[in-house]
Enzyme design. Structure first.
Site, mmCIF file in Angstrom:
data_model
loop_
_atom_site.group_PDB
_atom_site.id
_atom_site.type_symbol
_atom_site.label_atom_id
_atom_site.label_comp_id
_atom_site.label_asym_id
_atom_site.label_seq_id
_atom_site.Cartn_x
_atom_site.Cartn_y
_atom_site.Cartn_z
ATOM 1 N N CYS A 116 -3.416 -16.958 4.586
ATOM 2 C CA CYS A 116 -4.361 -15.985 4.012
ATOM 3 C C CYS A 116 -5.527 -16.638 3.281
ATOM 4 C CB CYS A 116 -3.622 -15.042 3.063
ATOM 5 S SG CYS A 116 -2.249 -14.196 3.849
ATOM 6 N N HIS A 258 -8.210 -11.272 -1.836
ATOM 7 C CA HIS A 258 -7.383 -11.112 -0.643
ATOM 8 C C HIS A 258 -6.626 -9.788 -0.761
ATOM 9 C CE1 HIS A 258 -4.616 -11.616 2.523
ATOM 10 N NE2 HIS A 258 -3.581 -11.881 1.765
ATOM 11 N N ASN A 288 -2.630 -6.022 5.214
ATOM 12 C CA ASN A 288 -2.911 -7.442 4.984
ATOM 13 C C ASN A 288 -3.336 -8.080 6.318
ATOM 14 O OD1 ASN A 288 -2.815 -10.190 4.523
ATOM 15 N ND2 ASN A 288 -0.865 -10.139 3.420
HETATM 16 O O1 UT7 Z 1 -0.717 -12.370 2.064
HETATM 17 C C1 UT7 Z 1 0.248 -13.275 1.610
HETATM 18 C C2 UT7 Z 1 0.857 -12.790 0.420
HETATM 19 N N1 UT7 Z 1 1.801 -11.725 0.630
HETATM 20 C C3 UT7 Z 1 1.961 -10.919 -0.366
HETATM 21 O O2 UT7 Z 1 1.232 -11.024 -1.305
HETATM 22 C C4 UT7 Z 1 3.091 -9.925 -0.363
HETATM 23 C C5 UT7 Z 1 3.755 -10.017 -1.702
HETATM 24 N N2 UT7 Z 1 4.863 -9.112 -1.910
HETATM 25 C C6 UT7 Z 1 4.709 -7.765 -2.008
HETATM 26 O O3 UT7 Z 1 3.624 -7.248 -1.850
HETATM 27 C C7 UT7 Z 1 5.914 -6.946 -2.389
HETATM 28 O O4 UT7 Z 1 6.923 -7.791 -2.871
HETATM 29 C C8 UT7 Z 1 6.477 -6.099 -1.237
HETATM 30 C C9 UT7 Z 1 5.507 -4.976 -0.927
HETATM 31 C C10 UT7 Z 1 6.683 -6.967 -0.009
HETATM 32 C C11 UT7 Z 1 7.786 -5.459 -1.626
HETATM 33 O O5 UT7 Z 1 7.656 -4.684 -2.793
HETATM 34 P P1 UT7 Z 1 8.715 -4.843 -3.982
HETATM 35 O O6 UT7 Z 1 8.339 -3.859 -4.980
HETATM 36 O O7 UT7 Z 1 8.694 -6.295 -4.391
HETATM 37 O O8 UT7 Z 1 10.033 -4.410 -3.287
HETATM 38 P P2 UT7 Z 1 11.378 -5.254 -3.042
HETATM 39 O O9 UT7 Z 1 11.152 -6.335 -2.043
HETATM 40 O O10 UT7 Z 1 11.900 -5.658 -4.355
HETATM 41 O O11 UT7 Z 1 12.302 -4.161 -2.381
HETATM 42 C C12 UT7 Z 1 12.691 -2.998 -3.077
HETATM 43 C C13 UT7 Z 1 13.555 -2.145 -2.182
HETATM 44 C C14 UT7 Z 1 14.656 -2.920 -1.479
HETATM 45 O O12 UT7 Z 1 15.814 -2.147 -1.474
HETATM 46 P P3 UT7 Z 1 16.979 -2.436 -2.542
HETATM 47 O O13 UT7 Z 1 17.423 -3.837 -2.276
HETATM 48 O O14 UT7 Z 1 16.350 -2.255 -3.889
HETATM 49 O O15 UT7 Z 1 17.990 -1.390 -2.183
HETATM 50 C C15 UT7 Z 1 14.170 -3.062 -0.057
HETATM 51 O O16 UT7 Z 1 15.207 -3.148 0.877
HETATM 52 O O17 UT7 Z 1 12.763 -1.562 -1.127
HETATM 53 C C16 UT7 Z 1 13.393 -1.798 0.142
HETATM 54 N N3 UT7 Z 1 12.361 -1.891 1.151
HETATM 55 C C17 UT7 Z 1 11.841 -0.820 1.797
HETATM 56 N N4 UT7 Z 1 12.100 0.489 1.687
HETATM 57 C C18 UT7 Z 1 11.372 1.324 2.462
HETATM 58 C C19 UT7 Z 1 11.744 -3.014 1.620
HETATM 59 N N5 UT7 Z 1 10.831 -2.677 2.553
HETATM 60 C C20 UT7 Z 1 10.876 -1.327 2.664
HETATM 61 C C21 UT7 Z 1 10.153 -0.402 3.447
HETATM 62 N N6 UT7 Z 1 10.447 0.907 3.303
HETATM 63 N N7 UT7 Z 1 9.187 -0.770 4.314
#
Ligand code: UT7
Length: 331
Positions: A116, A258, A288
């Site tokens: 990125c 970004h 993204n």
């Molecule tokens: O460009 C390079 C850089 N990339 C980034 O900057 C991405 C950085 N990360 C993020 O933007 C966030 O961490 C995410 C958007 C990827 C995830 O958000 P989060 O608030 O950190 O969620 P999480 O990974 O902690 O997941 C929370 C819950 C999980 O369930 P449990 O374990 O709490 O039961 C996931 O399984 O959300 C679940 N989950 C989803 N639920 C519905 C993960 N993906 C999804 C989804 N739909 N698509």
């Protein structure tokens, strides 16, 4: 080194026609929802390329717009720097396909692999080529077909990404000019590579039945970890770019970060002391697009008049590697 050495003479973008909304994931049988995606990321929809909209195709579209705005003909380009994590093929570089497509006969052409952050890296390399006198006119493109490398069965990653390309033509600044690149900053930390990567499919673990079966050639990400590092590194990169240009947050007219997650963008802007009304956000419409995200946003900002003559813009990126970097440009 006395800056500015290089200025942005024109910008462009090349975006696939097809739009995929958050609601469209239901048809793929993924357990996700529009509400979850919007709340956690700010993304509403993204563009998805067709088979014919290749990384080179989108790059050429963006490049042609940028060259028209800069009033630069293909034969005037000394170097083409293409940042991509989704090369159309592994050898040779996609940049040479772009060189051929544009008919840029005098140009050197090479790819940059910095995920990125790649377009910021590319802009900094371009400025260096001008500093050493190797080039006077450089095309810097970020083009990404992320839909080809994400795992469409993994809801934690596939909902985040989109396809597209953005480009800028950089030209050597005239003596005593005020506009151009005022500062640039680049960093990396490869000890954290496995937090956002494609484990297989390269020379170390080539494609095989096993790789296809375990889906290890697709993007894998430890989202929460990446999130923390992104906020920390982008905040630090803002400080470094401001220090380098001897400016403060108040001096910045527009922050173009970004576009990965609106929460990361908000945290970065807060750290840099830049109010959200001075921040360009289009992650809702693109998701993204990796290294294409900043040049796409920049081009939209130019088109809508948010970036015009005299505007001071701070651009900041973070991505796989990890890599991160920033740049302040006066237009
Ligand atoms: O460009 C390079 C850089 N990339 C980034 O900057 C991405 C950085 N990360 C993020 O933007 C966030 O961490 C995410 C958007 C990827 C995830 O958000 P989060 O608030 O950190 O969620 P999480 O990974 O902690 O997941 C929370 C819950 C999980 O369930 P449990 O374990 O709490 O039961 C996931 O399984 O959300 C679940 N989950 C989803 N639920 C519905 C993960 N993906 C999804 C989804 N739909 N698509």
């Amino acid at each position: 080194m006395k800056r500015p050495i290089a200025y942005v003479a024109g910008t462009g973008r090349g975006v696939p026609k097809r739009v995929m909304t958050n609601h469209d994931f239901a048809a793929l049988g993924l357990e996700t929802s529009h509400e979850w995606i919007v709340e956690r990321t700010g993304i509403v929809e993204r563009h998805i390329a067709s088979d014919t909209e290749t990384t080179c195709y989108m790059a050429a579209d963006a490049a042609r717009h940028a060259m028209a705005r800069a009033n630069v003909a293909p034969g005037e380009i000394d170097a083409i720097i293409l940042s991509t994590a989704t090369a159309d093929r592994l050898l040779p570089a996609t940049a040479v396909d772009l060189q051929a497509e544009l008919g840029a006969r005098r140009a050197a052409a090479f790819d940059i692999s910095a995920a990125c952050t790649g377009w910021i890296y590319g802009m900094t390399v371009a400025e260096g080529l001008m500093h050493t006198g190797v080039a006077e006119t450089v095309l810097v493109v970020g083009s990404e077909k992320m839909s080809a490398i994400v795992d469409w069965k993994d809801r934690s990653t596939c909902v985040l990404f989109g396809d597209g390309a953005g480009a800028a033509v950089l030209k050597r600044s005239k003596p005593h000019a005020r506009e151009g690149i005022l500062s640039a900053y680049m960093r990396s930390d490869g000890t954290l590579a496995e937090l956002l990567w494609r484990p297989s499919g390269g020379a170390k673990i080539p494609f095989s039945e096993t790789v296809l079966g375990d889906r290890s050639s697709y993007v894998r990400m430890a989202g929460r970890e990446v999130f923390k590092h992104a906020v920390r590194s982008m905040s630090d990169a803002c400080d470094r770019a401001l220090d380098g240009a001897k400016l403060r947050g108040d001096d910045i007219d527009i922050l173009i970060p970004h576009q990965a997650n609106v929460r990361i963008i908000e945290a970065t802007a807060k750290h840099a002391n830049i109010p959200m009304n001075k921040v360009y956000v289009n992650v809702d419409r693109y998701g993204n697009t990796s290294s294409a995200s900043i040049p796409i946003a920049l081009d939209e900002a130019v088109e809508t008049g948010r970036v015009k003559e005299g505007t001071t813009a701070l651009m900041v990126a973070f991505g796989a590697g990890f890599t991160w970097g920033s740049m302040i440009v006066r237009f």
